[in-house]
Design a protein around this motif. Structure first.
Motif, short mmCIF file in Angstrom:
data_model
loop_
_atom_site.label_atom_id
_atom_site.label_comp_id
_atom_site.label_asym_id
_atom_site.label_seq_id
_atom_site.Cartn_x
_atom_site.Cartn_y
_atom_site.Cartn_z
N LEU A 1 0.83 -1.21 0.00
CA LEU A 1 0.00 0.00 0.00
C LEU A 1 0.87 1.26 0.00
CD1 LEU A 1 -2.73 1.47 0.32
CD2 LEU A 1 -2.50 1.14 2.79
N LEU A 2 1.84 1.31 0.89
CA LEU A 2 2.70 2.50 0.98
C LEU A 2 3.61 2.63 -0.24
CD1 LEU A 2 3.81 2.32 4.75
CD2 LEU A 2 1.98 3.71 3.73
N LEU A 3 3.95 1.51 -0.85
CA LEU A 3 4.90 1.52 -1.96
C LEU A 3 4.23 1.63 -3.32
CD1 LEU A 3 7.13 -1.40 -0.64
CD2 LEU A 3 7.46 1.05 -0.30
N ARG A 4 2.91 1.57 -3.33
CA ARG A 4 2.18 1.53 -4.60
C ARG A 4 2.53 2.69 -5.53
NH1 ARG A 4 -3.40 -0.49 -6.35
NH2 ARG A 4 -4.08 0.99 -7.92
N PRO A 5 2.54 3.96 -5.07
CA PRO A 5 2.84 5.05 -6.02
C PRO A 5 4.22 4.90 -6.66
CG PRO A 5 1.87 5.91 -4.00
CD PRO A 5 2.19 4.47 -3.74
N PHE A 6 5.22 4.53 -5.84
CA PHE A 6 6.58 4.38 -6.37
C PHE A 6 6.66 3.24 -7.37
CE2 PHE A 6 10.56 1.99 -6.02
CZ PHE A 6 11.45 2.93 -6.52
#
Length: 233
Positions: A175-180
């Protein structure tokens, strides 16, 4: 997957953030069992997850479609056999636990593979699955990895329940890494899962994944889904 590619995976998976995160998830799930039992690792590649099972006291059997993968797993001391996930060369009602981690997304007939997972589990046995999440993230990266789909919570639940398994939990990772990761994978078709990351990037991703494990459960989409299900007793 040829021998050179398998050896590349074997070299990077000890340190690569995603393989480490997957092993952490597997280890945490194994703590739910009061005693270890028999397990089958489907799509085991070189048998890393089978070795995690063995470290926790499980009697593990690895299955992979690639003879090269089976040979590498055996070289690492894993009991391994060549087999198709849709037609497992295993007796019914044999295993307390079945793993299919990052496997089903590569199989056109994923319902057939899910039915085989249910078949080889003992009544009351557990299936642990992981799959890439959300077709909105579909990119050249998925094509390069030989995937045929990504899953939503609903499609994964339908697959599991259609095989006759009782779904106990579905949760997201990334979830936290999705944009990257979304930006990275839409910019390149390179198979970065099979290439060493720069140490700083790898450590940043590892820390992000570790932080996410400490957050409360969330229904927002990440980049992977995990599911735990059981065969009715």
């Amino acid at each position: 997957m040829d021998t050179i590619e398998l050896q590349r995976i074997t070299r990077i998976e000890n340190d690569n953030w995603w393989y480490r995160e997957r092993r952490e998830t597997l280890s945490a799930e194994l703590l739910r069992f009061s005693v270890p039992g028999t397990a089958v690792d489907i799509g085991a590649a070189a048998g890393t997850n089978s070795r995690v099972l063995a470290e926790h006291g499980w009697q593990a059997t690895a299955i992979d479609l690639s003879p090269d993968a089976v040979a590498l797993a055996r070289a690492h001391g894993v009991e391994a056999y060549v087999g198709d996930a849709r037609y497992l060369p295993l007796p019914p009602c044999e295993y307390d636990l079945a793993l299919a981690l990052d496997v089903l997304e590569h199989i056109e007939e994923d319902a057939r593979a899910a039915a085989e997972i249910a078949r080889v589990l003992k009544p009351g046995g557990t299936a642990l699955l992981s799959v890439p999440c959300d077709m909105a993230l579909w990119s050249a990266h998925d094509v390069a990895l030989g995937r045929v789909r990504r899953y939503s919570r609903q499609t994964l639940a339908e697959l599991v329940e259609g095989a006759g398994l009782v779904l106990e939990r579905v949760w997201t990772r990334g979830l936290l890494l999705r944009p990257f990761l979304r930006r990275l994978r839409h910019r390149t078709a390179r198979r970065e899962d099979l290439a060493p990351l720069p140490p700083l990037a790898n450590e940043a991703l590892r820390l992000g994944a570790a932080l996410e494990r400490r957050l409360p459960p969330c229904s927002w989409p990440g980049t992977w889904l995990f599911a735990r299900a059981r065969r009715p007793g």
